[in-house]
Write an enzyme that holds these catalytic residues in place. Structure first.
Site, mmCIF file in Angstrom:
data_model
loop_
_atom_site.group_PDB
_atom_site.id
_atom_site.type_symbol
_atom_site.label_atom_id
_atom_site.label_comp_id
_atom_site.label_asym_id
_atom_site.label_seq_id
_atom_site.Cartn_x
_atom_site.Cartn_y
_atom_site.Cartn_z
ATOM 1 N N THR A 49 -14.501 9.139 -1.303
ATOM 2 C CA THR A 49 -15.640 8.792 -2.311
ATOM 3 C C THR A 49 -16.491 8.571 -2.006
ATOM 4 O O THR A 49 -17.712 8.618 -2.704
ATOM 5 C CB THR A 49 -14.529 7.731 -3.980
ATOM 6 O OG1 THR A 49 -13.961 6.530 -3.055
ATOM 7 C CG2 THR A 49 -13.338 8.212 -4.381
ATOM 8 N N TYR A 112 -10.694 6.724 -14.681
ATOM 9 C CA TYR A 112 -11.136 7.438 -15.844
ATOM 10 C C TYR A 112 -9.599 7.074 -16.799
ATOM 11 O O TYR A 112 -9.816 6.826 -18.153
ATOM 12 C CB TYR A 112 -11.601 8.407 -16.308
ATOM 13 C CG TYR A 112 -12.387 8.936 -17.591
ATOM 14 C CD1 TYR A 112 -13.356 8.415 -18.200
ATOM 15 C CD2 TYR A 112 -11.722 9.339 -18.599
ATOM 16 C CE1 TYR A 112 -13.796 7.907 -19.729
ATOM 17 C CE2 TYR A 112 -12.163 9.084 -20.337
ATOM 18 C CZ TYR A 112 -13.100 8.668 -20.787
ATOM 19 O OH TYR A 112 -14.153 8.968 -21.714
ATOM 20 N N TYR A 138 -4.955 4.484 -2.485
ATOM 21 C CA TYR A 138 -6.350 3.995 -2.379
ATOM 22 C C TYR A 138 -6.892 3.073 -3.646
ATOM 23 O O TYR A 138 -7.073 3.861 -5.047
ATOM 24 C CB TYR A 138 -7.504 5.027 -1.810
ATOM 25 C CG TYR A 138 -9.092 4.832 -2.531
ATOM 26 C CD1 TYR A 138 -8.624 2.825 -1.934
ATOM 27 C CD2 TYR A 138 -9.623 5.365 -2.010
ATOM 28 C CE1 TYR A 138 -10.679 2.537 -2.353
ATOM 29 C CE2 TYR A 138 -10.658 4.469 -2.252
ATOM 30 C CZ TYR A 138 -11.404 3.719 -3.114
ATOM 31 O OH TYR A 138 -11.922 3.152 -2.364
ATOM 32 N N ARG A 143 -13.723 1.101 -9.948
ATOM 33 C CA ARG A 143 -14.472 2.700 -10.371
ATOM 34 C C ARG A 143 -13.180 3.230 -10.341
ATOM 35 O O ARG A 143 -13.446 4.301 -11.858
ATOM 36 C CB ARG A 143 -14.665 3.309 -8.657
ATOM 37 C CG ARG A 143 -15.861 2.969 -7.661
ATOM 38 C CD ARG A 143 -15.626 3.554 -6.404
ATOM 39 N NE ARG A 143 -16.663 3.037 -5.601
ATOM 40 C CZ ARG A 143 -17.798 4.385 -6.054
ATOM 41 N NH1 ARG A 143 -18.116 5.218 -6.581
ATOM 42 N NH2 ARG A 143 -19.210 3.789 -5.163
ATOM 43 N N LYS A 167 -4.976 1.585 1.114
ATOM 44 C CA LYS A 167 -6.557 1.067 1.230
ATOM 45 C C LYS A 167 -6.983 0.190 0.106
ATOM 46 O O LYS A 167 -7.176 1.019 -1.096
ATOM 47 C CB LYS A 167 -6.677 2.228 1.149
ATOM 48 C CG LYS A 167 -8.622 1.811 1.438
ATOM 49 C CD LYS A 167 -9.931 3.137 1.676
ATOM 50 C CE LYS A 167 -11.193 2.480 1.119
ATOM 51 N NZ LYS A 167 -12.431 3.144 0.961
ATOM 52 N N ILE A 209 -11.181 0.741 5.645
ATOM 53 C CA ILE A 209 -11.602 2.145 5.624
ATOM 54 C C ILE A 209 -13.007 1.690 5.422
ATOM 55 O O ILE A 209 -12.959 0.706 4.029
ATOM 56 C CB ILE A 209 -10.585 2.608 5.776
ATOM 57 C CG1 ILE A 209 -9.688 3.550 6.036
ATOM 58 C CG2 ILE A 209 -11.695 3.988 4.339
ATOM 59 C CD1 ILE A 209 -8.917 3.932 4.787
#
Length: 295
Positions: A49, A112, A138, A143, A167, A209
């Site tokens: 991202t 979302y 992840y 987010r 992650k 990461i």
């Protein structure tokens, strides 16, 4: 070699550089790849991202993947980011993107839609069935809008064969410690929070990461190596010098912050794609001043 050995240490979530016309700047991308490899990061993550992937079309993504393999030239492992909230479309992408040279696939949890924990489990189970490479979960609720709870991560780790690691970017240390305590032995757990990597590795994580490693590959990856050697006194000294950089990088937006650092270093143009815009002039000047006094 197991994924835990291949992806131990620092992976860098590469930014996608753009030129003044808004096109992908492959010359700058090559410069970044060499910069982070020369800076001794252990592996590269393309199309994460941080690479502004929601603004890239399929043709651009395919070209970036192929160019990254070519430029890296097997010097370090490459992880490819393929995530989103349309499970069926992601299944198609896993079958169509060039993944033969990838070490693993990093897949952000659905954003979302805010699915239930069962929905998250079924989403990843469906991807794992068709993925040609091991999948790294992840979890980035800041987010995505939905946390992948420790119980869900552990269920995926135990029950879905092609789920190889995570992650973890929830920032929840209690959740992190539950995962580390109860995970299968061969399940890779890495940090997704630059500012928390030191204490999280102290708890048992095996690396990170990173966003910051785009700008400071050697300083950051050496700090992580010191953590992995249990040399936390030296690691803390290095990390203390980077704390202000982390704050500046994430003050307004990622990747706008790290791109400002990289533009000041002459690596890329300070260009982003809408809806993301460059950092404010005030923040840009603070970043510039920090870099002058912290070389």
């Amino acid at each position: 070699m197991s994924l835990r050995n291949q992806l131990k240490g620092t992976g860098v979530a590469l930014v996608t550089p753009f030129n003044a016309n808004g096109d992908v700047d492959y010359d700058a991308l090559g410069k970044i790849i060499d910069h982070v490899i020369d800076g001794k990061v252990e592996y590269i993550v393309t199309l994460g991202t941080t690479g502004e992937t929601p603004t890239l079309d399929k043709t651009e993504k395919t070209s970036i993947i192929k160019y990254t393999y070519l430029r890296v030239n097997k010097r370090v492992p490459v992880v490819v980011g393929i995530g989103g909230n349309n499970t069926k479309e992601l299944e198609n992408e896993l079958g169509n993107f060039p993944l033969d040279d990838a070490t693993a696939i990093l897949s952000a949890s659905p954003y979302y839609s805010k699915p239930s924990q069962q929905g998250i489990f079924e989403h990843y189970k469906a991807l794992a069935k068709v993925a040609p490479k091991p999948i790294l979960l992840y979890n980035v609720p800041g987010r995505s809008g939905r946390n992948v709870e420790a119980a869900t991560t552990l269920k995926l780790a135990r029950e879905v064969e092609n789920i190889a690691g995570i992650k973890e970017a929830s920032g929840d240390m209690a959740q992190v410690m539950k995962i580390l305590r109860d995970k299968p032995e061969d399940f890779l757990v890495v940090s997704g929070d630059d500012g928390l990597a030191l204490p999280q590795i102290a708890c048992g994580m095996e690396g990170i990461i990173s966003v910051a490693a785009n700008a400071y590959p050697f300083k950051f990856s050496e700090m992580i190596r010191q953590c992995l050697r249990n040399d936390f006194v030296e690691a803390k000294q290095m990390n203390d010098k980077l704390i202000e950089a982390y704050d500046l990088m994430f003050a307004e937006n990622n990747p706008a912050g790290v791109k400002a650092f990289m533009a000041n270093a002459g690596l890329i143009s300070n260009a982003l794609r809408l809806p993301v815009t460059p950092v404010s002039d005030e923040l840009f000047n603070k970043i510039k001043a920090y870099m002058v006094t912290n070389k």
